[in-house]
Design a protein around this motif. Structure first.
Motif, PDB file in Angstrom:
ATOM      1  N   HIS A  12      33.707  51.138  56.547  1.00 15.01           N
ATOM      2  CA  HIS A  12      34.064  49.901  56.762  1.00 15.01           C
ATOM      3  C   HIS A  12      35.633  49.238  56.752  1.00 15.01           C
ATOM      4  O   HIS A  12      35.949  49.677  55.472  1.00 15.01           O
ATOM      5  CB  HIS A  12      33.126  48.397  56.871  1.00 15.01           C
ATOM      6  CG  HIS A  12      31.543  48.943  57.469  1.00 15.01           C
ATOM      7  ND1 HIS A  12      31.562  48.404  58.403  1.00 15.01           N
ATOM      8  CD2 HIS A  12      30.321  49.578  56.475  1.00 15.01           C
ATOM      9  CE1 HIS A  12      30.532  48.675  58.945  1.00 15.01           C
ATOM     10  NE2 HIS A  12      29.952  49.267  57.090  1.00 15.01           N
ATOM     11  N   PRO A  13      36.660  48.650  57.592  1.00 16.39           N
ATOM     12  CA  PRO A  13      37.854  48.367  57.023  1.00 16.39           C
ATOM     13  C   PRO A  13      37.628  47.496  55.438  1.00 16.39           C
ATOM     14  O   PRO A  13      36.781  46.420  55.430  1.00 16.39           O
ATOM     15  CB  PRO A  13      38.436  47.822  57.861  1.00 16.39           C
ATOM     16  CG  PRO A  13      36.763  47.465  59.236  1.00 16.39           C
ATOM     17  CD  PRO A  13      35.834  48.033  58.708  1.00 16.39           C
ATOM     18  N   ASN A 149      30.129  50.559  67.641  1.00 13.88           N
ATOM     19  CA  ASN A 149      28.397  49.910  66.792  1.00 13.88           C
ATOM     20  C   ASN A 149      28.418  49.944  65.317  1.00 13.88           C
ATOM     21  O   ASN A 149      28.086  49.796  64.682  1.00 13.88           O
ATOM     22  CB  ASN A 149      28.032  51.528  66.929  1.00 13.88           C
ATOM     23  CG  ASN A 149      28.629  52.434  66.330  1.00 13.88           C
ATOM     24  OD1 ASN A 149      29.384  52.560  65.439  1.00 13.88           O
ATOM     25  ND2 ASN A 149      28.104  54.179  66.592  1.00 13.88           N
ATOM     26  N   ARG A 150      29.632  49.821  64.684  1.00 15.25           N
ATOM     27  CA  ARG A 150      29.601  49.459  63.029  1.00 15.25           C
ATOM     28  C   ARG A 150      29.812  47.357  62.999  1.00 15.25           C
ATOM     29  O   ARG A 150      28.927  47.542  61.490  1.00 15.25           O
ATOM     30  CB  ARG A 150      30.927  49.736  62.378  1.00 15.25           C
ATOM     31  CG  ARG A 150      30.974  51.633  62.184  1.00 15.25           C
ATOM     32  CD  ARG A 150      32.358  51.743  61.151  1.00 15.25           C
ATOM     33  NE  ARG A 150      33.467  50.824  62.022  1.00 15.25           N
ATOM     34  CZ  ARG A 150      35.002  51.426  61.199  1.00 15.25           C
ATOM     35  NH1 ARG A 150      35.326  51.468  60.338  1.00 15.25           N
ATOM     36  NH2 ARG A 150      35.927  50.246  63.024  1.00 15.25           N
ATOM     37  N   ARG A 151      29.850  47.499  64.173  1.00 18.03           N
ATOM     38  CA  ARG A 151      30.153  45.521  63.967  1.00 18.03           C
ATOM     39  C   ARG A 151      28.966  45.058  63.487  1.00 18.03           C
ATOM     40  O   ARG A 151      28.548  44.037  62.252  1.00 18.03           O
ATOM     41  CB  ARG A 151      30.111  45.193  64.870  1.00 18.03           C
ATOM     42  CG  ARG A 151      30.392  43.663  65.617  1.00 18.03           C
ATOM     43  CD  ARG A 151      30.380  42.873  66.204  1.00 18.03           C
ATOM     44  NE  ARG A 151      31.859  44.018  66.958  1.00 18.03           N
ATOM     45  CZ  ARG A 151      32.488  42.657  68.194  1.00 18.03           C
ATOM     46  NH1 ARG A 151      32.717  41.313  67.925  1.00 18.03           N
ATOM     47  NH2 ARG A 151      34.279  43.142  68.427  1.00 18.03           N
ATOM     48  N   ASP A 152      27.218  45.409  63.714  1.00 16.48           N
ATOM     49  CA  ASP A 152      26.057  44.752  62.896  1.00 16.48           C
ATOM     50  C   ASP A 152      25.749  45.646  61.804  1.00 16.48           C
ATOM     51  O   ASP A 152      24.853  44.508  60.994  1.00 16.48           O
ATOM     52  CB  ASP A 152      24.475  45.513  63.908  1.00 16.48           C
ATOM     53  CG  ASP A 152      24.735  44.879  65.490  1.00 16.48           C
ATOM     54  OD1 ASP A 152      25.566  43.434  65.572  1.00 16.48           O
ATOM     55  OD2 ASP A 152      24.869  45.112  66.084  1.00 16.48           O
ATOM     56  N   GLY A 153      26.370  46.120  61.154  1.00 16.69           N
ATOM     57  CA  GLY A 153      25.789  46.783  60.116  1.00 16.69           C
ATOM     58  C   GLY A 153      26.714  45.615  58.895  1.00 16.69           C
ATOM     59  O   GLY A 153      26.713  45.234  58.335  1.00 16.69           O
ATOM     60  N   ALA A 154      28.307  45.561  59.446  1.00 11.46           N
ATOM     61  CA  ALA A 154      28.931  45.168  58.853  1.00 11.46           C
ATOM     62  C   ALA A 154      28.424  42.986  58.506  1.00 11.46           C
ATOM     63  O   ALA A 154      28.635  42.889  58.123  1.00 11.46           O
ATOM     64  CB  ALA A 154      30.035  44.669  59.676  1.00 11.46           C
ATOM     65  N   LEU A 372      24.940  36.111  64.586  1.00 10.67           N
ATOM     66  CA  LEU A 372      25.795  36.003  63.605  1.00 10.67           C
ATOM     67  C   LEU A 372      26.867  37.132  65.126  1.00 10.67           C
ATOM     68  O   LEU A 372      28.179  37.133  65.327  1.00 10.67           O
ATOM     69  CB  LEU A 372      26.411  35.777  62.758  1.00 10.67           C
ATOM     70  CG  LEU A 372      25.501  35.021  61.645  1.00 10.67           C
ATOM     71  CD1 LEU A 372      26.001  34.947  60.304  1.00 10.67           C
ATOM     72  CD2 LEU A 372      26.332  33.887  62.515  1.00 10.67           C
ATOM     73  N   SER A 373      25.636  38.281  64.673  1.00 11.04           N
ATOM     74  CA  SER A 373      26.605  39.693  65.340  1.00 11.04           C
ATOM     75  C   SER A 373      26.493  39.041  66.892  1.00 11.04           C
ATOM     76  O   SER A 373      27.765  39.465  67.181  1.00 11.04           O
ATOM     77  CB  SER A 373      26.022  40.843  64.689  1.00 11.04           C
ATOM     78  OG  SER A 373      26.304  41.916  65.509  1.00 11.04           O
TER      79      SER A 373
END
Length: 464
Positions: A12-13, A149-154, A372-373
């Motif tokens: 992740h960033p 697709n990393r957004r929900d994990g973030a 939130l996501s």
């Protein structure tokens, strides 16, 4: 708008972990104050409480937490149109720090200015929170391009930060209050807010780049050839409908869940046997059960969603699971009330509270990070922080209802209140299951359904 280029950490960033730290200490500040607020208001001892009745304290708690979740609606609009997210967070953080240190000012029980200073402190917290809360969450979404697709994990990682802060808060502020008096607990909350501010001030430019520096409405206008705001499209309107419908169910969930800081806090203090051998567990420690369970269960639930693959439930179904979990939690509290059998002198087993907090936590994990996501996926760019504010606005209504419901314990009794919340949660869960397909169609592909307007299927991502 260019995204930051400071590299990645755990895929992740690095900016995600900056926001993680900022939110961790801000939530430490909020939950430290929340853990002791009602106990401080009702305390009649030499520790320096204000000596209010339980009904007065729970009414104020409901109004305060309601306003805390209402002001993000205004703060989101200000950030979208005037200040930008970064400046909103800094200004909000400064105001909240002032508020916490105002609550920590020493006073005597007979000091006529004590209540005035108390209200001034709460006012600073409410206004500051309005600028801070919607924007930190929206910036997490801004770290990822559309369809990433990393957004929900973030949001799961971000949510862990919230709950590490919350876990530390109950233990540290609860212990400080028990040993040094209530003002020490408020002082801990103020120090936490300063930590949050320092992280944001010194590291934001390095790890976030220009994210959050330009108001969303300005960025959106720059994207259009005309340079003006365009009217909402049909897809955008449908997606906004989903957010608003889900907000309705969020109200039901949080109205029950937020009994944790009010009615269940009082229950742990007055009606629960908190003795383990010769040690009495401080009531405020029970506020740390929820974040403790989240830190344990979040990775397990996240892995479960991934393992389920194509059979992973969509957001409305996960919301329904959250409602059923809330009902199970209050079934535990019904057990505690039945053990009392109407006798207020009976101290019930603390395991009822532990069970309630466990099921409430599972429900929260099926609802809050997913919500939130979902908002960052469905809200149009120019309304991003405003819609995040609307999401928290639903919490505002829920917190006010929670205070009203909790304050009615004297008339209705705990059994009626716990039963009523459980039944309402089950009804809400069933309604969500019935309407889930319609809600998914309104999302136009954001949850993996085929978008009827462009016939392009989009992959569903893990929402935990």
């Amino acid at each position: 708008m260019s995204h930051n280029s400071s590299g990645t950490l755990l895929g992740h960033p690095k900016g995600l972990f900056l926001l993680f730290g900022t939110e961790l200490w801000e939530r430490f500040s909020y939950y430290a104050m929340r853990a002791i607020l009602v106990l401080y208001l009702t305390d009649k001892t030499i520790n320096g409480g204000l000596g209010w009745t339980t009904e007065e304290a729970l009414n104020l708690y409901g109004i305060y937490t309601g306003l805390v979740y209402f002001t993000p609606l205004i703060g989101g609009w200000i950030a979208d149109n005037i200040l930008g997210q970064r400046r909103s967070i800094i200004i909000g953080g400064v105001l909240m720090a002032i508020g916490q240190f105002t609550l920590a000012l020493p006073h005597s029980v007979v000091d006529p200015h004590a209540v005035t200073a108390f209200y001034i402190g709460l006012a600073f917290l409410i206004v500051g929170n309005g600028l801070f809360k919607p924007n930190i969450s929206t910036m997490v979404g801004d770290l990822y391009p559309e369809g990433d697709n990393r957004r929900d994990g973030a949001f799961t990682i971000f949510y862990m930060g919230i709950n590490i802060g919350s876990l530390l808060a109950g233990v540290i502020a609860g212990t400080a209050s028990a040993v040094y008096g209530w003002k020490a607990g408020f002082l801990c909350a103020g120090v936490g807010m300063l930590m949050s501010l320092l992280i944001q001030v010194f590291f934001a430019q390095r790890y976030l780049g220009d994210i959050g520096t330009v108001p969303a409405a300005v960025r959106d206008a720059e994207k259009n050839a005309s340079g003006k705001k365009e009217p909402l499209t049909k897809i955008e309107r449908d997606r906004l409908k989903v957010i608003l419908v889900m907000c309705t169910f969020v109200i039901v969930f949080w109205a029950g869940f937020e009994q944790a800081g009010g009615l269940m806090n009082i229950y742990s203090q007055e009606y629960t046997n908190r003795m383990i051998g010769d040690f009495e567990v401080p009531a405020a420690w029970f506020q740390s059960l929820n974040p403790f369970f989240i830190i344990i269960c979040a990775p397990i639930l996240a892995a479960l969603w991934v393992r389920m693959g194509k059979s992973e439930p969509n957001s409305p179904v996960k919301f329904a699971l959250a409602m059923f979990s809330l009902a199970l939690g209050f079934a535990c509290m019904i057990g505690a009330a039945l053990e009392q059998n109407g006798d207020v002198t009976v101290k019930t087993s603390m395991m009822w509270l532990v069970g309630a907090y466990f099921f409430h936590t599972i429900g929260e994990l099926c609802l809050s990070p997913i919500g939130l996501s979902m908002v960052t996926k469905l809200a149009p760019l120019r309304l991003a922080s405003l819609m995040m504010g609307a999401w928290f606005g639903a919490n505002a209504i829920a917190n006010y209802i929670a205070g009203v419901v909790g304050a009615s314990i004297g008339e209705a009794g705990p059994l009626a209140i716990f039963s009523g919340i459980a039944i309402t949660a089950v009804i809400a869960g069933v309604l969500l299951l019935l309407f889930s397909n319609k809600l998914i169609s309104w999302m136009h592909g954001a949850e993996g359904a085929v978008d009827n307007d462009d016939n392009q299927p989009k992959p569903q991502t893990a929402n935990a």
